[in-house]
Scaffold this motif. Structure first.
Motif, mmCIF file in Angstrom:
data_model
loop_
_atom_site.group_PDB
_atom_site.id
_atom_site.type_symbol
_atom_site.label_atom_id
_atom_site.label_comp_id
_atom_site.label_asym_id
_atom_site.label_seq_id
_atom_site.Cartn_x
_atom_site.Cartn_y
_atom_site.Cartn_z
ATOM 1 N N VAL A 216 34.940 26.316 36.429
ATOM 2 C CA VAL A 216 36.079 27.165 36.748
ATOM 3 C C VAL A 216 36.656 26.674 38.073
ATOM 4 N N ASN A 219 39.435 29.723 43.181
ATOM 5 C CA ASN A 219 40.615 30.548 43.425
ATOM 6 C C ASN A 219 41.163 30.249 44.808
ATOM 7 N N ALA A 333 33.046 41.628 37.170
ATOM 8 C CA ALA A 333 34.371 41.140 37.588
ATOM 9 C C ALA A 333 35.464 42.111 37.135
ATOM 10 N N VAL A 344 34.489 38.346 46.867
ATOM 11 C CA VAL A 344 33.096 38.715 46.644
ATOM 12 C C VAL A 344 32.156 37.792 47.418
ATOM 13 N N MET B 1 27.006 34.364 36.882
ATOM 14 C CA MET B 1 27.756 35.498 37.419
ATOM 15 C C MET B 1 28.855 35.019 38.367
ATOM 16 N N VAL B 2 28.520 34.039 39.219
ATOM 17 C CA VAL B 2 29.506 33.508 40.166
ATOM 18 C C VAL B 2 30.721 32.997 39.396
ATOM 19 N N LYS B 3 30.431 32.254 38.350
ATOM 20 C CA LYS B 3 31.511 31.601 37.597
ATOM 21 C C LYS B 3 32.394 32.634 36.914
ATOM 22 N N GLU B 4 31.793 33.680 36.375
ATOM 23 C CA GLU B 4 32.586 34.695 35.672
ATOM 24 C C GLU B 4 33.461 35.476 36.644
ATOM 25 N N ILE B 5 32.961 35.702 37.854
ATOM 26 C CA ILE B 5 33.759 36.411 38.857
ATOM 27 C C ILE B 5 34.932 35.527 39.272
ATOM 28 N N GLU B 6 34.643 34.234 39.454
ATOM 29 C CA GLU B 6 35.710 33.283 39.793
ATOM 30 C C GLU B 6 36.738 33.216 38.669
ATOM 31 N N ARG B 7 36.241 33.175 37.438
ATOM 32 C CA ARG B 7 37.123 33.071 36.264
ATOM 33 C C ARG B 7 38.066 34.265 36.182
ATOM 34 N N ALA B 8 37.586 35.425 36.635
ATOM 35 C CA ALA B 8 38.410 36.635 36.586
ATOM 36 C C ALA B 8 39.494 36.623 37.666
ATOM 37 N N GLY B 9 39.477 35.611 38.527
ATOM 38 C CA GLY B 9 40.534 35.483 39.528
ATOM 39 C C GLY B 9 40.162 36.023 40.898
ATOM 40 N N ILE B 10 38.908 36.353 41.106
ATOM 41 C CA ILE B 10 38.479 36.849 42.422
ATOM 42 C C ILE B 10 37.746 35.736 43.158
ATOM 43 N N VAL B 12 35.109 33.932 45.282
ATOM 44 C CA VAL B 12 33.719 34.342 45.485
ATOM 45 C C VAL B 12 32.979 33.250 46.249
#
Lengths: 349, 76
Positions: A216, A219, A333, A344, B1-10, B12
């Motif tokens: 990913v 951001n 998320a 975060v 978990m890190v990747k999914e939070i990043e994927r959601a646009g936040i 981290v």
């Protein structure tokens, strides 16, 4: 013919030194086999012998990789081995990393073969599968009986310089090495056969699996920290005392969401860890050592950050399946987005 | 978990001791920490020094969150 000489690498647990409280054990060696080494020795059927065992604590290795590796290699060398077997590590992350690193260093620096064993989701697989043979194992020590004969068989083949078969034949995790061979049929025919099978909905095996990259992109950075809401997430198992959601100490099936509204400091009376994969003494004394609520409150009071989010999220990252971790991550998320959290900090043990 | 939070646009930042594992799981902003059982502390230090150490690490994490990056970056 003289027997081949084998050195076995183990962590503190399988090396019978102790559990997490001994995870900081510095490398040591013992003559002959220890623990699973006995079964390994038997599996060599007299063709090779475990002459020595090198044992190192998982945390010591992970925290001092270079130094530990140096010490372990020199101990291995003293036994003058023909082969090194590491683990199996199953789904233990630190142990898998250590086994992979030891096996890789043995091949590179000592010029002898090495074999290890891990569960395919062990992070050590992604790191070392290209450089060493890793027998695919179950996710826990229940798989020991299956893993040991395969590791021994592959080890013997390497010792005797026999041809190594495909990953499916030998049971190791594909290393991404391509080998030329003469196929019975030409490529065009094989491709058309595969296409027809695919159209018919039949099983077929691709000759060139596509690598599954899941990255990913980062951001954009936070522009104004002083107006940002920061949330804490941890895989270190920090929970309110008593572990109200009963998050499992390993292979967690859930995560928890806990209020820290108004909490300035985590103390031993209010918070603890549910994690079964590290020595809990320090986190139980002061959970800020894993989840830094105290300093984020200070930074909030000083206006360096806008706000520390009222809730934190926790699970136990100990043999947790990738599928579960991804699911937790998505749910967390979505919740954070709905709450308008800007960034975060995720801590791991 | 890190990747999914990043994927959601936040954005981290991952604070952890075993950096190679963090890289493998796909974290982009990484801050190395002290030790596995106490990533953000050191029980050998007096309480005030330990807290100062933790604050330094958290400030580093905040710095990481405010830094534009192209790919995986370890903030030493």
């Amino acid at each position: 013919m003289a027997k081949f000489r084998v050195v076995h690498y183990l962590n503190q647990f399988f090396g019978q030194i102790g559990g997490e409280e001994k995870a900081d054990t510095v490398p040591l060696k013992k003559d002959g086999p220890v623990g699973p080494g006995t079964a390994l020795n038997g599996a060599f059927k007299g063709e090779a012998e475990v002459v020595g065992t090198v044992i190192c604590g998982d945390s010591y290795f992970a925290e001092n990789m270079e130094e530990a590796l140096k010490q372990i290699l020199s101990m291995i060398k003293e036994y003058n081995p023909d082969l090194v077997v590491a683990g199996p590590a199953f789904n233990a992350g630190r142990y898998g990393t250590a086994c992979g690193a030891v096996a890789e260093a043995v091949v590179k620096n000592l010029g002898i073969p090495a074999v290890t064993g891990m569960y395919p989701e062990n992070p050590g697989v992604e790191m070392y599968k290209k450089s060493v043979y890793i027998i695919a194992t179950a996710d826990s020590a229940i798989g020991m009986r299956n893993a040991i004969p395969k590791m021994a068989a592959l080890g013997l083949k390497l010792l005797k310089k026999e041809e190594i078969g495909t990953p499916e034949q030998e049971g190791y995790i594909a290393r991404g090495i391509r080998k030329n061979y003469f196929a019975k049929e030409r490529g065009a025919k094989r491709a058309v056969d595969m296409l027809i099978a695919k159209i018919k909905g039949e099983n077929f095996t691709t000759e060139l699996p596509m690598p599954a990259f899941d990255r990913v992109p980062p951001n954009p950075a936070i522009r104004d920290l002083s107006n940002a809401t920061i949330a804490l997430v941890t895989s270190g198992g920090i929970v309110p005392r008593g572990n109200p959601d009963r998050i499992e100490s390993s292979s967690a099936s859930k995560f928890g969401k806990y209020s820290i509204a108004g909490v300035k400091d985590l103390t031993g009376d209010t918070f603890e860890t549910a994690h079964g994969g590290y020595d809990p003494v320090y986190a139980n004394q002061d959970a800020d050592r894993v989840l830094p609520v105290d300093v984020l409150r200070e930074l909030e009071a000083e206006g360096k950050i806008g706000k520390l989010h009222d809730y934190y999220y926790a699970t136990v990252g100990n043999g947790t399946s990738v599928a579960n971790a991804a699911k937790f991550g998505q749910a967390i998320a979505a919740d954070l987005k709905a709450a308008g959290v800007d960034a975060v900090i995720l801590t791991s043990t | 978990m890190v990747k999914e939070i990043e994927r959601a646009g936040i954005p981290v930042v991952h604070m952890c001791t075993i950096v190679p594992i963090s890289k493998t799981v796909g974290a982009n902003r990484i801050v190395p920490t002290i030790a596995i059982p106490h990533p953000l502390g050191n029980p050998a230090l007096p309480a005030d020094e330990e807290k100062a150490l933790r604050r330094k690490l958290v400030e580093k994490a905040l710095k990481a969150l405010t830094t534009e990056i192209e790919g995986q970056t370890v903030f030493e």
